[in-house]
Design a protein around this motif. Sequence first.
Motif: not given
Length: 547
Positions: A75, A102-103, A106, A267, A269-270, A296, A300-301, A304
């Motif tokens: 981030q 995933e991490m 991302g 990914s 977290k986008s 979703e 994940w926000n 962000s």
Amino acid sequence: MQQIDIIKIYEKKRCLVVDDLTEVRASYKRMLKSFGAQHIDTAASGDEAMQKCEANQYELILCDYNLEESKDGQQVLEELRHRGLLKYTTLFIIITAEVSREMVLGAIENQPDDYITKPISQQTMRLRTDRGLLKHEELLSIKIAIDDGDYGKAIEKCNEKIKLKSKYAWDCIQYKAQLFLLMGNYSEAKKIYESVLKDRTLIWAQIGLAKTLLKKEDYGQVEGLLADIIANDHRYIEAHDLLSEYYEKLKEYRKAQESTKVATQLSPKSILRHRRLAQIAEVNNDEETSLEAYEEAIRWNHNSCYAQAEDYLALARKTVSLTRESVNEKGKERIKKALAMLERMVRRFPGKKNEVKSAFIEAQLLLNQGKLDLAKANLHAAEEEFKKLNLKDIDVRLDYAQSHMMIDNKKKAYQELHAIYKEKKDDAKVVQRIDDISDEPITRAGKQCAAELTHEGIEAYQNKDYDLSLKIFTDARNMFPRHVGVNLNMIQVILAKTESEGKDKEMYEHTKVCLDNVGAIAADSKYYERYQFLSNQYNEVFAEFVN
């Protein structure tokens, strides 16, 4: 290059170490000092890192991925790029113990200059930072020109390095193609990518060529290029994104949705990608997927830079739509969750405007719960504030109209919808939302579309092609769910089909939805007699299901 020369490079660099653990920050700082660095700042959180980057320009940033409750390393990198605080002349390295797919995908997607996994010895740190800085130094003149916005000069510097057969000539070729793409010189970019691909298959050249062809609207090779990349390794997220963009340009929205969905799974977290999935699903009338995608995006926000109130509002609007006809246990839970999301939105994005937006949608959710009096009270209070603020925002005005439409104050709803249409008749998305809200289309495009679909549906009905007629009227109903004529036509087709082929529970459910969409018809309505006739037929034909 001698070690003394590398030390001199470190001496010139201002460095930032970001880690939430004091001892780790101290350890990395000692390492950098032993390499020759003299100007080293530290930050204990992502937020502090952002403050340091606002105040200073760094040439080397070492940032841990996990930073407790603050922004994580991904981030931090994402926000630095978003805010234009990260120059090409800055080397950004992510350090982490995380190894989940995933991490990793991302983090890599945000293009750090390097990615180092823990545990890290001084020798490993030196090897990786030396390697990064040496390459960085060799390409520095190119990066300075890019930071200055002088793309022509950057291309000249690339040509010099290529001519001298630099160790990083391939990087220079890649930069050169990207620069032509940025400048809008798609023909030159295409030449470079095609030239590279003649000799060898390089993913960056395939991706670059696909981007260039999309920009040129030359779609012939695009799908094949991207399909080859994905076939060799499906983890190339950008290939899925570009494939989605390609399908969208061809108006193949179902395929576009599927490609974006795969990318979100790779990914997760986008936020921007979840938001895009939600919007494409809306085009496809796939409200379930759209709702899940907004969920979703909100999930994940935290911390962000891409978090926004609209995701919460969009989720609540979707919940209104999905629970409007009938509210089962799942619907009740959805409404409860949507109301909680609106409360969270107002706390996170305070301000009268967001309070009013939230209140209008909350009134709609309360109506779906059957709480008419409470919904009216909420709507009245929000309307007073709405008038005081004199809000011009189209979204809040549409929410206002939708609330009055649902509460059966159609005069106010139509006044606002007509006013919006007058202002925004050239905005296709706004026009579509106007027609979604109104009982019947009030925009020129909506009226024409409804008329054409009605004509086609009636023609198929007259030819006794009930399946085709039903499909056409279903499409029309999806576009104009409250259109009385469309719903009555659909009921008539279903009744004719049941008479010809026999009835079943599915046909009953379809008819019930149409009747629910129509609601109560006033005695002075032009549709009243036909509505009464079809309602009576419905009760006779589906008596066993109705009772």
